[in-house]
Design a protein around this motif. Structure first.
Motif, PDB file in Angstrom:
ATOM      1  N   ASP A 147       0.847  -1.185   0.000  1.00 16.06           N
ATOM      2  CA  ASP A 147       0.000   0.000   0.000  1.00 16.06           C
ATOM      3  C   ASP A 147       0.883   1.236   0.000  1.00 16.06           C
ATOM      4  O   ASP A 147       2.034   1.195   0.439  1.00 16.06           O
ATOM      5  CB  ASP A 147      -0.884   0.028   1.251  1.00 16.06           C
ATOM      6  N   VAL A 148       0.340   2.346  -0.451  1.00 22.65           N
ATOM      7  CA  VAL A 148       1.118   3.581  -0.448  1.00 22.65           C
ATOM      8  C   VAL A 148       0.994   4.237   0.936  1.00 22.65           C
ATOM      9  O   VAL A 148       0.544   5.371   1.083  1.00 22.65           O
ATOM     10  CB  VAL A 148       0.720   4.526  -1.592  1.00 22.65           C
ATOM     11  N   GLY A 149       1.410   3.489   1.952  1.00 26.22           N
ATOM     12  CA  GLY A 149       1.320   3.921   3.343  1.00 26.22           C
ATOM     13  C   GLY A 149       0.513   2.916   4.146  1.00 26.22           C
ATOM     14  O   GLY A 149      -0.086   1.996   3.590  1.00 26.22           O
ATOM     15  N   GLY A 150       0.534   3.079   5.455  1.00 22.37           N
ATOM     16  CA  GLY A 150      -0.149   2.118   6.329  1.00 22.37           C
ATOM     17  C   GLY A 150      -1.636   2.375   6.408  1.00 22.37           C
ATOM     18  O   GLY A 150      -2.081   3.325   7.057  1.00 22.37           O
ATOM     19  N   HIS A 151      -2.430   1.554   5.737  1.00 22.56           N
ATOM     20  CA  HIS A 151      -3.884   1.734   5.715  1.00 22.56           C
ATOM     21  C   HIS A 151      -4.584   0.480   6.230  1.00 22.56           C
ATOM     22  O   HIS A 151      -4.220  -0.640   5.859  1.00 22.56           O
ATOM     23  CB  HIS A 151      -4.382   1.996   4.293  1.00 22.56           C
ATOM     24  N   VAL A 152      -5.594   0.671   7.057  1.00 26.08           N
ATOM     25  CA  VAL A 152      -6.501  -0.409   7.445  1.00 26.08           C
ATOM     26  C   VAL A 152      -7.914   0.159   7.458  1.00 26.08           C
ATOM     27  O   VAL A 152      -8.106   1.370   7.513  1.00 26.08           O
ATOM     28  CB  VAL A 152      -6.142  -1.007   8.830  1.00 26.08           C
ATOM     29  N   ILE A 153      -8.890  -0.730   7.405  1.00 29.84           N
ATOM     30  CA  ILE A 153     -10.284  -0.297   7.371  1.00 29.84           C
ATOM     31  C   ILE A 153     -10.897  -0.394   8.769  1.00 29.84           C
ATOM     32  O   ILE A 153     -10.959  -1.463   9.369  1.00 29.84           O
ATOM     33  CB  ILE A 153     -11.115  -1.166   6.399  1.00 29.84           C
ATOM     34  N   PHE A 154     -11.276   0.755   9.299  1.00 35.05           N
ATOM     35  CA  PHE A 154     -12.186   0.825  10.438  1.00 35.05           C
ATOM     36  C   PHE A 154     -13.037   2.056  10.211  1.00 35.05           C
ATOM     37  O   PHE A 154     -12.632   2.966   9.494  1.00 35.05           O
ATOM     38  CB  PHE A 154     -11.441   0.870  11.777  1.00 35.05           C
ATOM     39  N   SER A 155     -14.213   2.094  10.785  1.00 35.86           N
ATOM     40  CA  SER A 155     -15.178   3.068  10.291  1.00 35.86           C
ATOM     41  C   SER A 155     -15.968   3.738  11.403  1.00 35.86           C
ATOM     42  O   SER A 155     -16.288   3.133  12.422  1.00 35.86           O
ATOM     43  CB  SER A 155     -16.153   2.365   9.338  1.00 35.86           C
TER      44      SER A 155
END
Length: 534
Positions: A81-89
């Protein structure tokens, strides 16, 4: 000029009509033009597509959607990924749109966050300030002493902290400030904490509870999980960028222009026209742009706004990827992401990207040659060999206040992995990745609000809605869910005149679960019947 509500709506020409027929390089008209197909632009397009009425078009100079939430693949088959991404909403509407795009259970992996801070050759559970019990005794004493003084001072203080550094000392004391908060945040933001304001903090920084910290020190216990991302989702395939490709695929292709056909070369705010690289001119009534706002005003050629935007500060981000042959070592285990405040490595965060999905790296039967060992030695053989494989993704910040050695960054990062015992000198490296993003973090500098409270309204007076991580420049609402909803709410504001909560009330949206329903039809503007969707 007729208002958006009064205009006769025009059909957006299809790709084939526009670029293969006689209409090529002619002027076209839409009610709403969206620049950028990252989360914010796709949020705006998604909402506009639901509303029965306005014509719209979304353009992006990249060949694929995702923006700063996209994913790259190395020639060897490692994903980063183009940086540290995770899904929370924070939003049900965001969840609904993501689940529509990737509806199957097998589309996702759900993880419990396992995160640590590297400090004095120890792995201290995150957040550092809640786990002083894991530090050496002399550091425990210094941290608790500072926290007690800070708690006593807070009882009598009647002023607000002037900057982020003052907030740190008031909330945590100098012990924690010097051991973690100051050095780590400098590595992240590439500016000293004294030059940052503290209104952005919200739920992003845990304030320590002195009683619980002291109790855990005495009992030798660690604190439990904290924060909104203690549990998070990650797509099984195609990385974070796969999410946004899937969202884009739910939109009509005739309304999307990518690559050269979507690259903006000029924004004429007075004539309400945007010129594209292929020669096409798009006339709009309202413009939603996710370009970095400092770049936007350059495209507009507006000297007043250019001068105003110079008060904004940002850092650049380097993303480094290292693909390694071998079984994932026990010392790595199920770790998710890790923080590095010390100066024995250039990176501030490392993500064990192979732990997020087994498809983030080549399968074990793929044969790859060893490039070199972590120590830099040539391999004993250049013949390709099978895996298994695992990977690490690193992030390094850069700014005028924190220059970096870009030429040797990959080498220095690999040495940093050895220094922090993430890699052994003999580990076989089979793939590397390095990409620099000029606009990495929108800095919440002391000057930021003074600029934004003038710049964004001046743009909106020109019917330009500048939104997104760098479009609205508010890091506190810069996660993927926030960014998506910035676009959604901009579309609703244009069509229905509704308040943009995420842009204007960050603390409100971050402090609750937003379960509001949204109108499909734009009754207030276009005179249609209202019907709701969950």
């Amino acid at each position: 000029m007729l208002s958006l509500a009064q205009r006769t709506l025009k059909k957006v020409p299809s790709f084939q009509e526009l670029f293969q027929g006689k209409m090529a390089k002619e002027e076209i008209s839409v009610d709403v033009l969206v620049i950028g197909a990252g989360p914010t632009g796709l949020g705006a397009a998604k909402r506009l597509n639901q509303i029965d009425g306005p014509s719209w078009l979304i353009v992006d100079s990249n060949e694929t959607p995702g923006g700063l939430a996209s994913t790259d693949v190395t020639p060897e088959g490692f994903l980063y990924d183009v940086g540290g991404h995770v899904i929370f909403s924070h939003y049900k509407y965001f969840d609904d749109c993501i689940e529509e795009a990737l509806p199957k259970e097998e589309d996702w992996y759900t993880h419990q966050r396992i995160s640590y801070v590297r400090f004095k050759n120890l792995w201290v559970p995150y957040p550092f300030q809640n786990n002083v019990s894991m530090l050496p005794k002399e550091d425990q004493v210094a941290c608790i002493d500072g926290m007690i003084d800070a708690a006593l001072e807070a009882r009598v203080s009647n002023t607000k902290p002037k900057n982020f550094d003052e907030w740190i000392v008031r909330m945590m004391g100098p012990g924690l400030a010097d051991r973690f908060m100051r050095p780590y945040n400098y590595k992240v933001w590439a500016v000293p904490t004294e030059k940052m304001q503290c209104a952005w903090l919200g739920e992003r920084v845990a304030a320590p509870d002195v009683k619980n910290v002291t109790k855990n020190v005495i009992l030798g216990k660690t604190a439990g999980g904290w924060g909104p991302n203690a549990t998070f989702k990650f797509p099984a395939r195609d990385g974070t960028g796969g999410i946004w490709i899937a969202v884009a695929n739910t939109l009509p292709k005739a309304n999307i222009r990518f690559g050269e056909h979507g690259a903006v070369t000029k924004v004429d705010a007075d004539a309400k026209k945007v010129s594209l690289k292929d020669g096409t001119v798009v006339k709009y009534e309202k413009l939603v742009t996710t370009m970095a706002v400092d770049s936007l005003v350059e495209f507009m050629g507006d000297k007043e706004l250019v001068d105003l935007s110079k008060g904004l500060f940002y850092s650049s981000t380097h993303v480094i990827g290292v693909g390694i042959r071998g079984e994932r070592p026990e010392r790595i285990g199920d770790k998710c992401w890790l923080y590095f405040p010390e100066d024995n490595c250039p990176f501030y965060r490392a993500t064990i990207f192979s732990n997020y999905s087994p498809y983030n790296q080549p399968q074990a039967d793929k044969k790859l040659p060893t490039l070199y060992t972590a120590a830099g030695d040539k391999p004993s053989s250049s013949a390709p060999k099978e895996g298994p494989y695992w990977s690490i993704m690193l992030e390094v910040s850069e700014s005028s206040l924190k220059p970096t050695d870009n030429k040797n960054m990959l080498r220095d990062c690999i040495q940093g992995l050895i220094n922090t015992e993430m890699l052994k000198p003999t580990d076989e490296i089979v793939s590397t990745y390095h990409r620099r993003f000029d606009h990495g973090y929108p800095t919440p500098s002391l000057e930021r609000e003074g600029v934004l409270t003038k710049l964004l309204p001046k743009l909106q007076d020109k019917d330009i809605y500048s939104r997104g991580r760098f479009g609205s420049w508010r890091y506190e609402v810069g996660n993927q869910d926030h960014s998506f909803m910035l676009g959604v709410e901009a579309a609703d504001a244009i069509v229905n005149g509704t308040v943009e909560l995420t842009l204007n009330y960050p603390d409100f949206v971050n402090g609750r679960r937003n379960t509001e329903r949204r109108l499909v039809d734009g009754a207030q503007v276009f005179g249609k019947s209202k019907r709701a969707v969950d």
